[in-house]
Design a protein around this motif. Structure first.
Motif, PDB file in Angstrom:
ATOM      1  N   GLY A 166       0.730  -0.081  -6.275  1.00 32.40           N
ATOM      2  CA  GLY A 166      -0.279  -0.512  -7.227  1.00 32.40           C
ATOM      3  C   GLY A 166       0.207  -1.484  -8.281  1.00 32.40           C
ATOM      4  N   GLN A 167       1.493  -1.855  -8.258  1.00 35.45           N
ATOM      5  CA  GLN A 167       2.030  -2.807  -9.239  1.00 35.45           C
ATOM      6  C   GLN A 167       1.822  -4.235  -8.750  1.00 35.45           C
ATOM      7  OE1 GLN A 167       3.308  -1.994 -12.261  1.00 35.45           O
ATOM      8  NE2 GLN A 167       2.869   0.168 -11.844  1.00 35.45           N
ATOM      9  N   ARG A 168       1.807  -5.163  -9.689  1.00 35.98           N
ATOM     10  CA  ARG A 168       1.617  -6.565  -9.352  1.00 35.98           C
ATOM     11  C   ARG A 168       2.892  -7.350  -9.601  1.00 35.98           C
ATOM     12  NH1 ARG A 168      -4.385  -8.158 -11.790  1.00 35.98           N
ATOM     13  NH2 ARG A 168      -5.586  -6.659 -10.523  1.00 35.98           N
ATOM     14  N   GLY A 169       3.073  -8.387  -8.802  1.00 33.63           N
ATOM     15  CA  GLY A 169       4.233  -9.248  -8.947  1.00 33.63           C
ATOM     16  C   GLY A 169       4.188 -10.348  -7.913  1.00 33.63           C
ATOM     17  N   ASP A 170       5.240 -11.152  -7.893  1.00 32.65           N
ATOM     18  CA  ASP A 170       5.311 -12.266  -6.951  1.00 32.65           C
ATOM     19  C   ASP A 170       5.699 -11.763  -5.560  1.00 32.65           C
ATOM     20  OD1 ASP A 170       4.735 -14.017  -9.016  1.00 32.65           O
ATOM     21  OD2 ASP A 170       6.850 -14.295  -9.527  1.00 32.65           O
ATOM     22  N   THR A 171       5.033 -12.303  -4.550  1.00 26.02           N
ATOM     23  CA  THR A 171       5.379 -11.967  -3.162  1.00 26.02           C
ATOM     24  C   THR A 171       6.644 -12.720  -2.773  1.00 26.02           C
ATOM     25  OG1 THR A 171       3.055 -11.650  -2.614  1.00 26.02           O
ATOM     26  CG2 THR A 171       4.583 -11.985  -0.782  1.00 26.02           C
ATOM     27  N   GLU A 192       0.805  -1.217   0.000  1.00 27.84           N
ATOM     28  CA  GLU A 192       0.000   0.000   0.000  1.00 27.84           C
ATOM     29  C   GLU A 192       0.840   1.271   0.000  1.00 27.84           C
ATOM     30  OE1 GLU A 192      -3.973  -0.586   2.243  1.00 27.84           O
ATOM     31  OE2 GLU A 192      -2.456  -1.584   3.488  1.00 27.84           O
ATOM     32  N   TRP A 193       2.161   1.120   0.036  1.00 28.26           N
ATOM     33  CA  TRP A 193       3.024   2.304  -0.002  1.00 28.26           C
ATOM     34  C   TRP A 193       2.854   3.020  -1.339  1.00 28.26           C
ATOM     35  CZ3 TRP A 193       7.000   3.214  -3.523  1.00 28.26           C
ATOM     36  CH2 TRP A 193       7.783   4.355  -3.268  1.00 28.26           C
ATOM     37  N   GLN A 194       2.856   4.363  -1.293  1.00 30.51           N
ATOM     38  CA  GLN A 194       2.704   5.176  -2.488  1.00 30.51           C
ATOM     39  C   GLN A 194       3.907   6.112  -2.629  1.00 30.51           C
ATOM     40  OE1 GLN A 194       0.358   4.951  -4.899  1.00 30.51           O
ATOM     41  NE2 GLN A 194      -0.409   3.152  -3.777  1.00 30.51           N
TER      42      GLN A 194
END
Length: 635
Positions: free
Chosen positions: A392-397, A353-355
């Motif tokens: 807001g980006q997606r990727g592997d945790t 959630e960091w912006q």
């Protein structure tokens, strides 16, 4: 990589065109530069195989693959980087034979433990072939004695005015690619945004993609792309790359480039540099700070001055907006009582959630500068942060980094001689908040908690005591939580000798309405017999206690079987092995559900307070000594 004839031809043609487009008549050396600009060609006609073979026969070596292929495309080269005006082809290539007169210096530096690289460099000056024909006091040397598995010779570039060892390149191919990058960097400095071509456009596109990749958590690929862009002098790449470097644990690497001059990013990035230059609680280096901000606008310099002031006063705190900012405050509250792992778990959960503060902001760098949260960001955790998708980006945790603190208390028995925590003593109190410990165990009614301090700052304050008494044994103790229901006061007890005749367990005074326990460990050493003490109190009374020495065990009260010293410290087992100490600490952790935070005690910051004396006052007729120290200024 330029390896084949076609790859060399394409690479050299692109370089020539870029050079011609950036050509400045004021920097032209002679008519040859004008001719090269008109022809848009820095190279020469290809060398025939016969010319290459004749040069090899003259020099006594078959030339390395990438240089040989280069000659088949261009028999020499003009303007290799910024300081070599003409690079040799088949005719100009010659033996160097230590013309730089450096062999004696490097050979004199050799010793029995010299690395293979040092030995190669010392011999290089005599056997190398010299590639530079015209240069600005710069030697380009190709070493037939430094050969890779691919048959390539190392190339060394040496300039005395650089006051540095020669720059080594694994091959002629690698040298030429580096000189192309150097040319780009010089053009960027000279022409700025006007320097545009297919190479710069492709690099700038790769920088933007690297930014997105970094936010997706693919920081290693992003850093590789940014490193290449930095080598070519792309200004935006520096600030992005340096953020990744800092969080990867590469402290002092770079200074964020132009981002420091941007008022959007300066409040986040300047504290990171201040934390390194100034140090928490130490005077600032104002000259270095002024130099750092010399090109910044007034608003940024004012921000920098305010940050420096807060560091000097010890009041800097990292803040952020939104859900991540709330997580920062929650984590700080946990960290100030020693729960480093729980604090990091809170931050880690909030990272997605960091912006960012702007498009070139990759991560919450300000965490590194926070006096309480910065110590949580180890190299492994920094890389975990970088690998976590955010903004807001997606990727592997990513796989979580291991926790810093071992469970329980047994880790205390693993510290060795000279460790900052040995010997040690601590008080644990059940059902009491750490902030209440001064009221229960403080030296007097005015005892209060200090601001959180590092172990080094605590030690300095402890040693700054101007009066020392042989009986008044107050502790400057670090405070925190020792588990879900316990609080601790811990002090490394260097120089404190355990005297059972005068010892007064602070557990008694701290235990009204609850339970408290005290452990004092002074491990055995070759010239010191050692001692281990445990005492447990409840409702203001001691319930049981024991003290173990090399040959004796003394007991008081009804000791539970779990803490029976005869079982924990079997006869004949050396006290110096600390096995009995470990068993006792394990039993305490299991029986009371307690722990102590290793990371906070050794590398973090904790509140402190001064406890009441752990020794009773002297009885009538008992001798004691008081030493007072005065600091006098020398004239």
């Amino acid at each position: 990589m330029t390896s084949t004839i076609d790859e060399w031809r394409s690479f050299l043609a692109r370089w020539s065109q870029e050079w011609a487009d950036a050509w400045d008549p004021e920097h032209a050396r002679d008519e040859r530069d004008e001719e090269a600009r008109r022809e848009r060609r820095l190279g020469f006609a290809p060398a025939a195989e016969e010319r290459i073979a004749a040069a090899e026969k003259r020099l006594g070596h078959r030339l390395p693959p990438s240089y040989r292929t280069f000659l088949q495309v261009s028999d020499g080269w003009r303007h290799a980087g910024g300081f070599v005006r003409l690079l040799a082809g088949t005719e100009g290539l010659r033996r160097h034979e230590d013309a730089a007169r450096m062999a004696e210096f490097y050979q004199r530096e050799l010793g029995e433990n010299s690395a293979p690289e040092e030995v190669l460099l010392a011999g290089m000056w005599q056997r190398a072939l010299q590639l530079d024909v015209e240069s600005d006091l710069t030697y380009v040397l190709m070493d037939p004695g430094d050969v890779g598995d691919d048959g390539e010779w190392a190339v060394y570039c040496y300039a005395s005015w650089r006051a540095a060892p020669p720059e080594r390149y694994a091959s002629f191919r690698a040298f030429m690619e580096a000189m192309h990058q150097e040319f780009h960097g010089l053009c960027v400095n000279r022409l700025g945004p006007k320097f545009v071509n297919a190479t710069t456009e492709a690099l700038d596109a790769s920088v933007e993609e690297a930014r997105r990749e970094a936010l997706r958590g693919r920081h290693e690929a992003a850093e590789a792309a940014l490193n290449l862009a930095v080598a070519y002098g792309r200004p935006r790449a520096v600030g992005l790359r340096d953020q990744i470097r800092r969080l990867s644990g590469q402290t002092g690497m770079g200074s964020f480039g132009l981002l420091l001059e941007d008022p959007r990013y300066a409040p986040e990035l300047l504290p990171v540099i201040a934390a390194e230059q100034v140090g928490h609680g130490r005077p600032g280096d104002r000259a270095a700070w002024t130099h750092l901000l010399r090109g910044a606008a007034d608003t940024v310099r004012e921000t920098g001055e305010e940050i420096l002031r807060r560091f000097q006063e010890g009041t800097f705190r990292y803040t952020a907006e939104g859900p991540f900012g709330r997580a920062v405050e929650e984590a700080r509250e946990l960290a100030r009582w020693g729960d480093a792992d729980a604090a990091w778990h809170v931050l880690r959960a909030a990272l997605p959630e960091w912006q960012p503060l702007g498009p070139d902001h990759l991560a919450p760098l300000g965490l590194l500068a926070d006096p309480l949260l910065g110590p949580l960001c180890t190299r492994e955790r920094g890389r975990e942060l970088l690998a976590t998708p955010r903004a807001g980006q997606r990727g592997d945790t990513p796989v979580p980094a291991p926790d810093l603190d071992p469970p329980g208390l047994a880790w205390l028995s693993e510290t060795g001689p000279g460790d900052a925590l040995v010997p040690y003593r601590f008080l644990l109190v059940e059902g009491v908040d750490p902030a209440e410990l001064p009221a229960r165990a403080g030296a007097d009614d005015s005892a209060v908690l200090s601001e959180p301090m590092t172990s080094w700052e605590t030690q300095r304050r402890r040693h700054g005591n101007r009066e020392v008494s042989t009986w008044d044994d107050r502790a400057l103790a670090s405070v925190g939580r020792a588990g879900p229901d316990w609080s601790f006061a811990f002090e490394p007890a260097q120089g404190r000798g355990f005297d059972e005749r005068r010892f007064v367990s602070p557990a008694v005074a701290a235990s009204p309405g609850t339970r408290a326990l005290v452990v004092w460990s002074d491990p055995a050493e070759p010239h010191h017999p050692g001692v281990f003490h445990l005492s447990v109190a409840e409702n203001g009374e001691e319930r049981y206690a024991f003290t173990v020495r090399k040959t004796t065990i003394t007991k008081r009260g009804d000791i539970p079987d779990a803490f029976d010293p005869d079982r924990l410290f079997p006869q004949g087992e050396p006290l110096a092995d600390r096995l009995g100490e470990r068993r006792t600490l394990e039993a305490l952790a299991s029986g009371f559900g307690v722990r102590l935070p290793r990371h906070a005690l050794t590398r973090g910051r904790l509140h402190t307070f001064t406890t009441r004396s752990w020794s009773r006052p002297p009885a009538p007729g008992e001798p004691y000594t008081v030493l007072r120290f005065e600091r006098r200024r020398s004239r």
